[in-house]
Design a protein around this motif. Structure first.
Motif, PDB file in Angstrom:
ATOM      1  N   LYS A 103       0.775  -1.274  -0.017  1.00  0.00           N
ATOM      2  CA  LYS A 103      -0.059  -0.038   0.010  1.00  0.00           C
ATOM      3  C   LYS A 103       0.773   1.148  -0.047  1.00  0.00           C
ATOM      4  O   LYS A 103       0.696   2.354   0.825  1.00  0.00           O
ATOM      5  CB  LYS A 103      -1.108   0.006   1.039  1.00  0.00           C
ATOM      6  CG  LYS A 103      -2.123  -1.001   1.293  1.00  0.00           C
ATOM      7  CD  LYS A 103      -2.824  -1.126   2.650  1.00  0.00           C
ATOM      8  CE  LYS A 103      -3.635  -2.295   2.461  1.00  0.00           C
ATOM      9  NZ  LYS A 103      -4.729  -2.389   3.291  1.00  0.00           N
ATOM     10  N   HIS A 104       1.845   1.178  -0.693  1.00  0.00           N
ATOM     11  CA  HIS A 104       2.767   2.400  -0.876  1.00  0.00           C
ATOM     12  C   HIS A 104       3.001   2.729  -2.473  1.00  0.00           C
ATOM     13  O   HIS A 104       3.006   1.799  -3.241  1.00  0.00           O
ATOM     14  CB  HIS A 104       4.203   1.961  -0.337  1.00  0.00           C
ATOM     15  CG  HIS A 104       3.899   1.634   1.089  1.00  0.00           C
ATOM     16  ND1 HIS A 104       3.784   2.649   2.260  1.00  0.00           N
ATOM     17  CD2 HIS A 104       4.074   0.680   2.016  1.00  0.00           C
ATOM     18  CE1 HIS A 104       3.722   2.256   3.632  1.00  0.00           C
ATOM     19  NE2 HIS A 104       3.759   0.802   3.244  1.00  0.00           N
ATOM     20  N   SER A 105       3.440   3.867  -2.857  1.00  0.00           N
ATOM     21  CA  SER A 105       3.898   4.259  -4.070  1.00  0.00           C
ATOM     22  C   SER A 105       5.114   3.372  -4.704  1.00  0.00           C
ATOM     23  O   SER A 105       5.652   2.995  -3.918  1.00  0.00           O
ATOM     24  CB  SER A 105       4.111   5.598  -4.243  1.00  0.00           C
ATOM     25  OG  SER A 105       5.250   5.828  -3.777  1.00  0.00           O
ATOM     26  N   VAL A 106       5.211   3.192  -5.756  1.00  0.00           N
ATOM     27  CA  VAL A 106       5.953   2.682  -6.442  1.00  0.00           C
ATOM     28  C   VAL A 106       7.462   2.963  -6.089  1.00  0.00           C
ATOM     29  O   VAL A 106       8.843   2.623  -5.827  1.00  0.00           O
ATOM     30  CB  VAL A 106       6.189   2.477  -8.052  1.00  0.00           C
ATOM     31  CG1 VAL A 106       7.363   2.040  -8.782  1.00  0.00           C
ATOM     32  CG2 VAL A 106       4.954   1.695  -8.242  1.00  0.00           C
ATOM     33  N   GLU A 107       7.481   4.537  -6.150  1.00  0.00           N
ATOM     34  CA  GLU A 107       8.581   5.378  -5.814  1.00  0.00           C
ATOM     35  C   GLU A 107       9.206   5.109  -4.658  1.00  0.00           C
ATOM     36  O   GLU A 107      10.292   5.037  -4.201  1.00  0.00           O
ATOM     37  CB  GLU A 107       8.216   6.981  -6.256  1.00  0.00           C
ATOM     38  CG  GLU A 107       8.201   7.186  -7.743  1.00  0.00           C
ATOM     39  CD  GLU A 107       6.556   6.981  -7.955  1.00  0.00           C
ATOM     40  OE1 GLU A 107       6.425   6.888  -9.387  1.00  0.00           O
ATOM     41  OE2 GLU A 107       5.617   6.536  -7.520  1.00  0.00           O
ATOM     42  N   SER A 133      13.244   2.823  -1.027  1.00  0.00           N
ATOM     43  CA  SER A 133      13.560   1.903   0.170  1.00  0.00           C
ATOM     44  C   SER A 133      14.171   0.707  -0.050  1.00  0.00           C
ATOM     45  O   SER A 133      15.221   0.223   0.646  1.00  0.00           O
ATOM     46  CB  SER A 133      12.069   1.305   0.963  1.00  0.00           C
ATOM     47  OG  SER A 133      11.450   2.615   1.569  1.00  0.00           O
ATOM     48  N   LEU A 134      14.331   0.388  -1.120  1.00  0.00           N
ATOM     49  CA  LEU A 134      15.065  -0.981  -1.506  1.00  0.00           C
ATOM     50  C   LEU A 134      16.498  -0.535  -2.443  1.00  0.00           C
ATOM     51  O   LEU A 134      17.544  -1.142  -2.386  1.00  0.00           O
ATOM     52  CB  LEU A 134      14.325  -1.721  -2.774  1.00  0.00           C
ATOM     53  CG  LEU A 134      13.012  -2.478  -2.322  1.00  0.00           C
ATOM     54  CD1 LEU A 134      12.357  -3.127  -3.262  1.00  0.00           C
ATOM     55  CD2 LEU A 134      13.396  -3.501  -1.338  1.00  0.00           C
ATOM     56  N   THR A 135      16.572   0.634  -2.820  1.00  0.00           N
ATOM     57  CA  THR A 135      17.768   1.028  -3.584  1.00  0.00           C
ATOM     58  C   THR A 135      18.716   2.163  -2.997  1.00  0.00           C
ATOM     59  O   THR A 135      19.728   2.192  -3.250  1.00  0.00           O
ATOM     60  CB  THR A 135      17.456   1.433  -5.174  1.00  0.00           C
ATOM     61  OG1 THR A 135      16.555   2.522  -4.890  1.00  0.00           O
ATOM     62  CG2 THR A 135      16.841   0.209  -5.613  1.00  0.00           C
ATOM     63  N   ASP A 136      18.249   2.737  -1.940  1.00  0.00           N
ATOM     64  CA  ASP A 136      19.010   3.772  -1.271  1.00  0.00           C
ATOM     65  C   ASP A 136      19.566   3.378   0.014  1.00  0.00           C
ATOM     66  O   ASP A 136      18.776   2.752   0.832  1.00  0.00           O
ATOM     67  CB  ASP A 136      18.024   4.798  -0.861  1.00  0.00           C
ATOM     68  CG  ASP A 136      18.749   6.141  -0.203  1.00  0.00           C
ATOM     69  OD1 ASP A 136      19.011   5.994   0.972  1.00  0.00           O
ATOM     70  OD2 ASP A 136      18.884   7.129  -0.817  1.00  0.00           O
ATOM     71  N   ASN A 137      20.759   3.225  -0.034  1.00  0.00           N
ATOM     72  CA  ASN A 137      21.408   2.496   1.076  1.00  0.00           C
ATOM     73  C   ASN A 137      21.016   2.981   2.636  1.00  0.00           C
ATOM     74  O   ASN A 137      20.823   2.101   3.519  1.00  0.00           O
ATOM     75  CB  ASN A 137      22.902   2.521   1.010  1.00  0.00           C
ATOM     76  CG  ASN A 137      23.172   1.558  -0.218  1.00  0.00           C
ATOM     77  OD1 ASN A 137      23.065   0.325  -0.163  1.00  0.00           O
ATOM     78  ND2 ASN A 137      24.292   1.795  -0.786  1.00  0.00           N
ATOM     79  N   ASP A 138      20.926   4.329   2.614  1.00  0.00           N
ATOM     80  CA  ASP A 138      20.326   4.971   3.793  1.00  0.00           C
ATOM     81  C   ASP A 138      19.282   4.342   4.330  1.00  0.00           C
ATOM     82  O   ASP A 138      18.962   4.176   5.672  1.00  0.00           O
ATOM     83  CB  ASP A 138      20.522   6.284   3.925  1.00  0.00           C
ATOM     84  CG  ASP A 138      21.997   6.917   3.798  1.00  0.00           C
ATOM     85  OD1 ASP A 138      22.790   6.094   4.271  1.00  0.00           O
ATOM     86  OD2 ASP A 138      21.998   8.116   3.354  1.00  0.00           O
ATOM     87  N   ARG A 139      18.207   4.529   3.415  1.00  0.00           N
ATOM     88  CA  ARG A 139      16.746   3.776   3.910  1.00  0.00           C
ATOM     89  C   ARG A 139      16.782   2.142   3.882  1.00  0.00           C
ATOM     90  O   ARG A 139      16.112   1.755   4.868  1.00  0.00           O
ATOM     91  CB  ARG A 139      15.854   4.317   2.629  1.00  0.00           C
ATOM     92  CG  ARG A 139      15.750   5.710   2.681  1.00  0.00           C
ATOM     93  CD  ARG A 139      14.610   5.940   1.688  1.00  0.00           C
ATOM     94  NE  ARG A 139      13.357   5.869   2.508  1.00  0.00           N
ATOM     95  CZ  ARG A 139      11.869   5.838   1.832  1.00  0.00           C
ATOM     96  NH1 ARG A 139      12.152   6.326   0.610  1.00  0.00           N
ATOM     97  NH2 ARG A 139      11.045   5.367   2.511  1.00  0.00           N
ATOM     98  N   LEU A 140      17.691   1.686   3.157  1.00  0.00           N
ATOM     99  CA  LEU A 140      17.563   0.083   3.106  1.00  0.00           C
ATOM    100  C   LEU A 140      18.181  -0.163   4.459  1.00  0.00           C
ATOM    101  O   LEU A 140      17.619  -1.415   5.123  1.00  0.00           O
ATOM    102  CB  LEU A 140      18.603  -0.364   2.176  1.00  0.00           C
ATOM    103  CG  LEU A 140      18.672  -1.920   1.808  1.00  0.00           C
ATOM    104  CD1 LEU A 140      17.389  -2.521   1.711  1.00  0.00           C
ATOM    105  CD2 LEU A 140      19.727  -2.158   0.873  1.00  0.00           C
ATOM    106  N   ALA A 141      19.174   0.508   5.161  1.00  0.00           N
ATOM    107  CA  ALA A 141      19.872   0.027   6.300  1.00  0.00           C
ATOM    108  C   ALA A 141      18.687   0.057   7.291  1.00  0.00           C
ATOM    109  O   ALA A 141      19.007  -0.628   8.541  1.00  0.00           O
ATOM    110  CB  ALA A 141      20.818   0.968   6.565  1.00  0.00           C
ATOM    111  N   LYS A 142      17.709   0.888   7.395  1.00  0.00           N
ATOM    112  CA  LYS A 142      16.843   0.965   8.546  1.00  0.00           C
ATOM    113  C   LYS A 142      15.974  -0.485   8.709  1.00  0.00           C
ATOM    114  O   LYS A 142      15.494  -0.534   9.576  1.00  0.00           O
ATOM    115  CB  LYS A 142      15.695   2.051   8.227  1.00  0.00           C
ATOM    116  CG  LYS A 142      16.503   3.416   8.391  1.00  0.00           C
ATOM    117  CD  LYS A 142      15.177   4.739   7.791  1.00  0.00           C
ATOM    118  CE  LYS A 142      16.253   5.898   7.964  1.00  0.00           C
ATOM    119  NZ  LYS A 142      15.687   7.027   7.757  1.00  0.00           N
TER     120      LYS A 142
END
Length: 60
Positions: free
Chosen positions: A21-25, A30-39
């Motif tokens: 239930k989230h936008s594709v962007e 979340s999958l490709t930005d290392n700072d967000r992925l690390a969370k």
């Protein structure tokens, strides 16, 4: 979530299908930005986003 794993000569290919239930962007970031992925998956790092690129688990 549906997952399909295929063994290849030098590792595995994993295909996942999941409806979110989230936008594709937002999901892609979340999958490709290392700072967000690390969370949520601190063991992985994205190194190369091209087809055949690399997502790896850095070892200490």
């Amino acid at each position: 979530m549906l997952a399909d794993l295929q063994q290849i000569d030098n590792g595995y290919i994993a295909h996942f299908q999941r409806h979110l239930k989230h936008s594709v962007e937002e999901v892609w970031s979340s999958l490709t930005d290392n700072d967000r992925l690390a969370k949520w998956f601190s063991e992985l790092r994205v190194d190369d986003l091209r087809e055949g690129g690399v997502i790896y688990r850095p070892y200490p």
